[in-house]
Design an enzyme around this catalytic site. Structure first.
Site, PDB file in Angstrom:
ATOM      1  N   HIS A 189      -4.477  47.248  -6.757  1.00 49.45           N
ATOM      2  CA  HIS A 189      -3.575  46.435  -5.933  1.00 49.45           C
ATOM      3  C   HIS A 189      -4.355  45.783  -4.790  1.00 49.45           C
ATOM      4  CE1 HIS A 189       0.388  45.845  -3.715  1.00 49.45           C
ATOM      5  NE2 HIS A 189      -0.504  45.666  -2.756  1.00 49.45           N
ATOM      6  N   GLU A 190      -5.134  46.586  -4.067  1.00 47.82           N
ATOM      7  CA  GLU A 190      -5.898  46.047  -2.944  1.00 47.82           C
ATOM      8  C   GLU A 190      -7.011  45.123  -3.426  1.00 47.82           C
ATOM      9  OE1 GLU A 190      -4.576  46.502  -0.289  1.00 47.82           O
ATOM     10  OE2 GLU A 190      -3.645  48.458  -0.167  1.00 47.82           O
ATOM     11  N   HIS A 208      -5.674  41.633  -4.073  1.00 44.30           N
ATOM     12  CA  HIS A 208      -5.580  40.852  -2.842  1.00 44.30           C
ATOM     13  C   HIS A 208      -6.945  40.270  -2.477  1.00 44.30           C
ATOM     14  CE1 HIS A 208      -1.485  41.665  -1.700  1.00 44.30           C
ATOM     15  NE2 HIS A 208      -1.655  42.976  -1.633  1.00 44.30           N
TER      16      HIS A 208
END
Length: 276
Positions: free
Chosen positions: A69-70, A73
Protein backbone atom coordinates in the site's frame (compact mmCIF):
# COMPACT_ATOMS: atom_id res chain seq x y z
CA UNK A 1 9.18 21.17 2.92
CA UNK A 2 11.56 20.13 0.18
CA UNK A 3 14.90 18.38 0.30
CA UNK A 4 18.14 19.39 -1.32
CA UNK A 5 18.72 18.05 -4.83
CA UNK A 6 20.42 14.70 -5.13
CA UNK A 7 24.21 14.90 -5.02
CA UNK A 8 26.34 12.95 -7.48
CA UNK A 9 28.02 9.95 -5.93
CA UNK A 10 31.69 10.05 -5.05
CA UNK A 11 32.58 7.64 -7.85
CA UNK A 12 30.79 9.64 -10.51
CA UNK A 13 27.83 7.26 -10.70
CA UNK A 14 24.17 8.18 -10.61
CA UNK A 15 22.80 10.38 -7.81
CA UNK A 16 22.55 8.54 -4.52
CA UNK A 17 18.76 8.48 -4.22
CA UNK A 18 18.52 6.58 -7.49
CA UNK A 19 20.74 3.72 -6.32
CA UNK A 20 18.25 2.18 -3.94
CA UNK A 21 15.12 2.28 -6.09
CA UNK A 22 15.43 -1.33 -7.18
CA UNK A 23 16.55 -2.93 -3.91
CA UNK A 24 13.95 -4.88 -1.98
CA UNK A 25 14.48 -4.78 1.77
CA UNK A 26 15.55 -8.06 3.46
CA UNK A 27 13.01 -7.19 6.17
CA UNK A 28 10.21 -7.28 3.61
CA UNK A 29 11.52 -10.51 2.11
CA UNK A 30 11.60 -12.02 5.59
CA UNK A 31 7.93 -11.10 6.14
CA UNK A 32 7.03 -12.62 2.77
CA UNK A 33 8.90 -15.78 3.79
CA UNK A 34 6.92 -16.00 7.04
CA UNK A 35 3.67 -15.62 5.09
CA UNK A 36 4.73 -18.31 2.63
CA UNK A 37 5.87 -20.84 5.25
CA UNK A 38 2.86 -20.38 7.54
CA UNK A 39 0.53 -20.39 4.53
CA UNK A 40 2.00 -23.73 3.52
CA UNK A 41 1.62 -25.01 7.10
CA UNK A 42 -2.02 -23.91 7.10
CA UNK A 43 -2.70 -25.54 3.74
CA UNK A 44 -1.03 -28.87 4.55
CA UNK A 45 -2.11 -29.06 8.19
CA UNK A 46 1.55 -29.42 9.13
CA UNK A 47 1.26 -27.16 12.16
CA UNK A 48 0.32 -28.75 15.47
CA UNK A 49 -1.73 -25.67 16.28
CA UNK A 50 -3.54 -24.60 13.09
CA UNK A 51 -4.81 -21.43 14.75
CA UNK A 52 -1.26 -20.24 15.42
CA UNK A 53 -0.29 -20.93 11.80
CA UNK A 54 -3.34 -18.97 10.61
CA UNK A 55 -2.47 -16.11 12.97
CA UNK A 56 1.09 -15.88 11.64
CA UNK A 57 0.00 -16.31 8.02
CA UNK A 58 -2.70 -13.62 8.11
CA UNK A 59 -0.59 -11.20 10.14
CA UNK A 60 2.41 -11.56 7.83
CA UNK A 61 0.23 -11.28 4.70
CA UNK A 62 -1.48 -8.23 6.18
CA UNK A 63 1.88 -6.53 6.84
CA UNK A 64 2.90 -7.37 3.26
CA UNK A 65 -0.24 -5.64 2.00
CA UNK A 66 0.52 -2.61 4.18
CA UNK A 67 3.99 -2.38 2.69
CA UNK A 68 2.58 -2.67 -0.83
CA UNK A 69 0.00 0.00 0.00
CA UNK A 70 2.72 2.47 0.99
CA UNK A 71 4.93 1.40 -1.89
CA UNK A 72 2.10 2.13 -4.35
CA UNK A 73 1.85 5.68 -3.01
CA UNK A 74 5.61 6.16 -3.33
CA UNK A 75 6.00 4.55 -6.75
CA UNK A 76 3.15 6.62 -8.18
CA UNK A 77 4.65 9.76 -6.64
CA UNK A 78 8.01 8.90 -8.21
CA UNK A 79 6.51 8.71 -11.69
CA UNK A 80 4.57 11.92 -10.97
CA UNK A 81 7.68 13.96 -10.21
CA UNK A 82 8.65 13.40 -6.57
CA UNK A 83 12.08 11.82 -6.96
CA UNK A 84 12.77 12.28 -3.24
CA UNK A 85 10.92 9.06 -2.37
CA UNK A 86 13.94 7.04 -3.50
CA UNK A 87 16.29 8.72 -1.04
CA UNK A 88 13.78 8.19 1.77
CA UNK A 89 13.79 4.43 1.21
CA UNK A 90 10.08 4.18 0.44
CA UNK A 91 10.74 2.09 -2.67
CA UNK A 92 12.57 -0.66 -0.78
CA UNK A 93 9.34 -1.99 0.79
CA UNK A 94 11.02 -1.79 4.20
CA UNK A 95 8.25 -1.04 6.74
CA UNK A 96 10.77 0.72 8.98
CA UNK A 97 11.33 3.37 6.28
CA UNK A 98 7.78 4.65 6.21
CA UNK A 99 6.85 7.95 7.80
CA UNK A 100 5.30 6.59 10.96
CA UNK A 101 5.95 2.96 11.80
CA UNK A 102 3.42 3.10 14.66
CA UNK A 103 0.57 4.30 12.42
CA UNK A 104 1.62 2.31 9.36
CA UNK A 105 2.43 -1.08 10.87
CA UNK A 106 1.96 -1.46 14.64
CA UNK A 107 -1.53 0.02 15.09
CA UNK A 108 -2.95 -1.74 12.00
CA UNK A 109 -1.79 -5.11 13.37
CA UNK A 110 -3.21 -4.29 16.83
CA UNK A 111 -6.59 -3.37 15.35
CA UNK A 112 -6.62 -6.60 13.35
CA UNK A 113 -6.10 -8.58 16.55
CA UNK A 114 -8.59 -6.59 18.61
CA UNK A 115 -11.45 -6.06 16.22
CA UNK A 116 -10.80 -7.57 12.82
CA UNK A 117 -10.62 -4.13 11.18
CA UNK A 118 -8.14 -3.21 8.46
CA UNK A 119 -6.76 0.07 9.78
CA UNK A 120 -5.63 2.33 6.91
CA UNK A 121 -2.29 3.27 8.52
CA UNK A 122 -0.09 6.30 7.93
CA UNK A 123 0.86 7.36 4.43
CA UNK A 124 4.39 8.00 3.23
CA UNK A 125 5.55 11.61 3.12
CA UNK A 126 5.12 12.92 -0.43
CA UNK A 127 6.63 16.25 -1.42
CA UNK A 128 3.57 17.51 -3.21
CA UNK A 129 5.35 20.62 -4.44
CA UNK A 130 7.28 18.43 -6.87
CA UNK A 131 4.08 17.04 -8.41
CA UNK A 132 2.30 18.93 -11.18
CA UNK A 133 -1.28 18.35 -12.19
CA UNK A 134 -4.39 17.61 -10.13
CA UNK A 135 -4.91 14.19 -11.70
CA UNK A 136 -1.45 13.11 -10.58
CA UNK A 137 -2.11 14.23 -7.02
CA UNK A 138 -5.38 12.28 -7.00
CA UNK A 139 -3.75 9.18 -8.46
CA UNK A 140 -1.00 9.23 -5.81
CA UNK A 141 -3.65 9.17 -3.07
CA UNK A 142 -5.74 6.51 -4.81
CA UNK A 143 -2.81 4.17 -5.48
CA UNK A 144 -2.64 2.85 -1.91
CA UNK A 145 -6.27 1.77 -1.41
CA UNK A 146 -6.40 0.46 -4.96
CA UNK A 147 -3.63 -1.92 -3.87
CA UNK A 148 -5.93 -3.16 -1.10
CA UNK A 149 -8.66 -3.65 -3.70
CA UNK A 150 -6.29 -5.72 -5.84
CA UNK A 151 -5.24 -7.74 -2.80
CA UNK A 152 -8.90 -8.38 -1.97
CA UNK A 153 -9.57 -9.58 -5.52
CA UNK A 154 -6.70 -12.08 -5.24
CA UNK A 155 -7.84 -13.34 -1.82
CA UNK A 156 -11.43 -13.79 -2.95
CA UNK A 157 -10.65 -15.29 -6.37
CA UNK A 158 -11.13 -18.92 -5.23
CA UNK A 159 -14.56 -17.96 -3.87
CA UNK A 160 -16.03 -16.06 -6.82
CA UNK A 161 -14.38 -18.45 -9.31
CA UNK A 162 -16.00 -21.35 -7.44
CA UNK A 163 -12.57 -22.97 -7.18
CA UNK A 164 -12.68 -24.12 -3.56
CA UNK A 165 -12.57 -27.83 -4.30
CA UNK A 166 -9.49 -29.21 -2.60
CA UNK A 167 -8.84 -26.06 -0.59
CA UNK A 168 -8.42 -27.04 3.10
CA UNK A 169 -10.96 -25.54 5.48
CA UNK A 170 -8.47 -23.64 7.63
CA UNK A 171 -6.85 -22.06 4.59
CA UNK A 172 -10.27 -21.09 3.22
CA UNK A 173 -11.15 -19.36 6.49
CA UNK A 174 -7.78 -17.61 6.60
CA UNK A 175 -8.31 -16.26 3.08
CA UNK A 176 -11.81 -15.11 3.99
CA UNK A 177 -10.55 -13.16 6.99
CA UNK A 178 -7.64 -11.69 5.04
CA UNK A 179 -10.12 -10.58 2.38
CA UNK A 180 -12.25 -8.93 5.07
CA UNK A 181 -9.23 -6.94 6.22
CA UNK A 182 -8.48 -5.77 2.68
CA UNK A 183 -12.07 -4.74 2.05
CA UNK A 184 -12.30 -2.79 5.31
CA UNK A 185 -8.96 -1.10 4.58
CA UNK A 186 -10.07 -0.11 1.08
CA UNK A 187 -13.42 1.27 2.23
CA UNK A 188 -11.96 3.19 5.18
CA UNK A 189 -9.15 4.58 3.04
CA UNK A 190 -11.55 5.83 0.39
CA UNK A 191 -13.68 7.79 2.87
CA UNK A 192 -13.48 11.52 1.95
CA UNK A 193 -12.23 12.44 5.44
CA UNK A 194 -9.21 14.75 5.88
CA UNK A 195 -6.17 12.65 6.65
CA UNK A 196 -7.38 9.64 4.66
CA UNK A 197 -6.61 8.76 1.07
CA UNK A 198 -10.17 9.37 -0.07
CA UNK A 199 -9.85 13.01 0.87
CA UNK A 200 -6.48 13.11 -0.87
CA UNK A 201 -8.21 12.04 -4.08
CA UNK A 202 -10.68 14.94 -4.04
CA UNK A 203 -8.51 17.56 -2.32
CA UNK A 204 -6.80 18.84 -5.49
CA UNK A 205 -10.22 19.65 -6.93
CA UNK A 206 -11.47 21.65 -3.96
CA UNK A 207 -11.25 25.46 -3.73
CA UNK A 208 -8.15 26.69 -1.98
CA UNK A 209 -10.20 28.28 0.80
CA UNK A 210 -11.89 24.96 1.58
CA UNK A 211 -8.56 23.12 1.66
CA UNK A 212 -7.11 25.66 4.08
CA UNK A 213 -10.10 25.30 6.40
CA UNK A 214 -9.94 21.49 6.41
CA UNK A 215 -6.16 21.16 6.65
CA UNK A 216 -5.98 21.39 10.49
CA UNK A 217 -8.36 18.44 10.82
CA UNK A 218 -6.20 16.02 8.80
CA UNK A 219 -4.27 14.80 11.84
CA UNK A 220 -7.53 13.87 13.58
CA UNK A 221 -9.34 12.28 10.63
CA UNK A 222 -8.47 8.68 11.43
CA UNK A 223 -9.32 9.09 15.11
CA UNK A 224 -12.65 10.65 14.12
CA UNK A 225 -13.54 7.68 11.91
CA UNK A 226 -12.75 5.13 14.58
CA UNK A 227 -14.61 7.13 17.20
CA UNK A 228 -17.66 6.86 14.96
CA UNK A 229 -17.13 3.10 14.63
CA UNK A 230 -17.44 2.81 18.41
CA UNK A 231 -21.06 3.90 18.06
CA UNK A 232 -22.98 0.59 17.94
CA UNK A 233 -25.46 1.70 15.28
CA UNK A 234 -22.76 3.01 12.94
CA UNK A 235 -20.58 -0.02 13.61
CA UNK A 236 -23.47 -2.27 12.61
CA UNK A 237 -24.07 -0.35 9.39
CA UNK A 238 -20.36 -0.46 8.54
CA UNK A 239 -19.99 -4.21 9.02
CA UNK A 240 -23.28 -4.89 7.26
CA UNK A 241 -21.78 -3.11 4.25
CA UNK A 242 -18.55 -5.12 4.58
CA UNK A 243 -20.52 -8.39 4.77
CA UNK A 244 -22.53 -7.39 1.70
CA UNK A 245 -19.38 -6.76 -0.30
CA UNK A 246 -17.86 -10.07 0.81
CA UNK A 247 -21.05 -11.96 -0.03
CA UNK A 248 -20.98 -10.43 -3.52
CA UNK A 249 -17.48 -11.90 -3.83
CA UNK A 250 -18.62 -15.35 -2.75
CA UNK A 251 -17.54 -15.23 0.91
CA UNK A 252 -20.23 -16.20 3.38
CA UNK A 253 -20.75 -14.59 6.78
CA UNK A 254 -19.72 -17.92 8.29
CA UNK A 255 -16.36 -17.92 6.51
CA UNK A 256 -15.44 -14.36 7.49
CA UNK A 257 -16.64 -14.76 11.09
CA UNK A 258 -14.93 -18.10 11.65
CA UNK A 259 -11.81 -16.87 9.90
CA UNK A 260 -11.58 -14.15 12.54
CA UNK A 261 -12.24 -16.67 15.32
CA UNK A 262 -9.59 -19.05 13.98
CA UNK A 263 -7.16 -16.15 13.72
CA UNK A 264 -7.64 -15.46 17.42
CA UNK A 265 -6.42 -18.96 18.27
CA UNK A 266 -6.31 -18.27 22.01
CA UNK A 267 -10.10 -18.55 22.06
CA UNK A 268 -12.34 -21.10 20.42
CA UNK A 269 -15.84 -21.13 19.00
CA UNK A 270 -17.50 -24.57 18.85
CA UNK A 271 -19.77 -23.44 16.01
CA UNK A 272 -16.76 -22.71 13.81
CA UNK A 273 -15.03 -25.93 14.84
CA UNK A 274 -18.06 -27.97 13.87
CA UNK A 275 -18.75 -26.04 10.66
CA UNK A 276 -15.27 -26.05 9.18
Amino acid sequence: MTTAPARPSDDGGPPRPFRHWGRVSPVFLGIVAVAAVTGWATWTGFAEQPGLAVFLFVTAAWVVSLCLHEYAHARTALHSGDVSVGAKGYLTLNPAKYTHALLSIVLPVVFVIMGGIGLPGGAVFIERGRVRGRWRHSLISAAGPLTNVAFAVVCTAPFWLDALDGVPGDFRLALAFLALLQVTAAILNFLPVPGLDGYGVIEPWLPYSVRRQLEPFAQFGLLFVFALLWVPALNGVFFDAIDAVLRSLGISDFDSYCGFELYRFWQTDELCTMGS
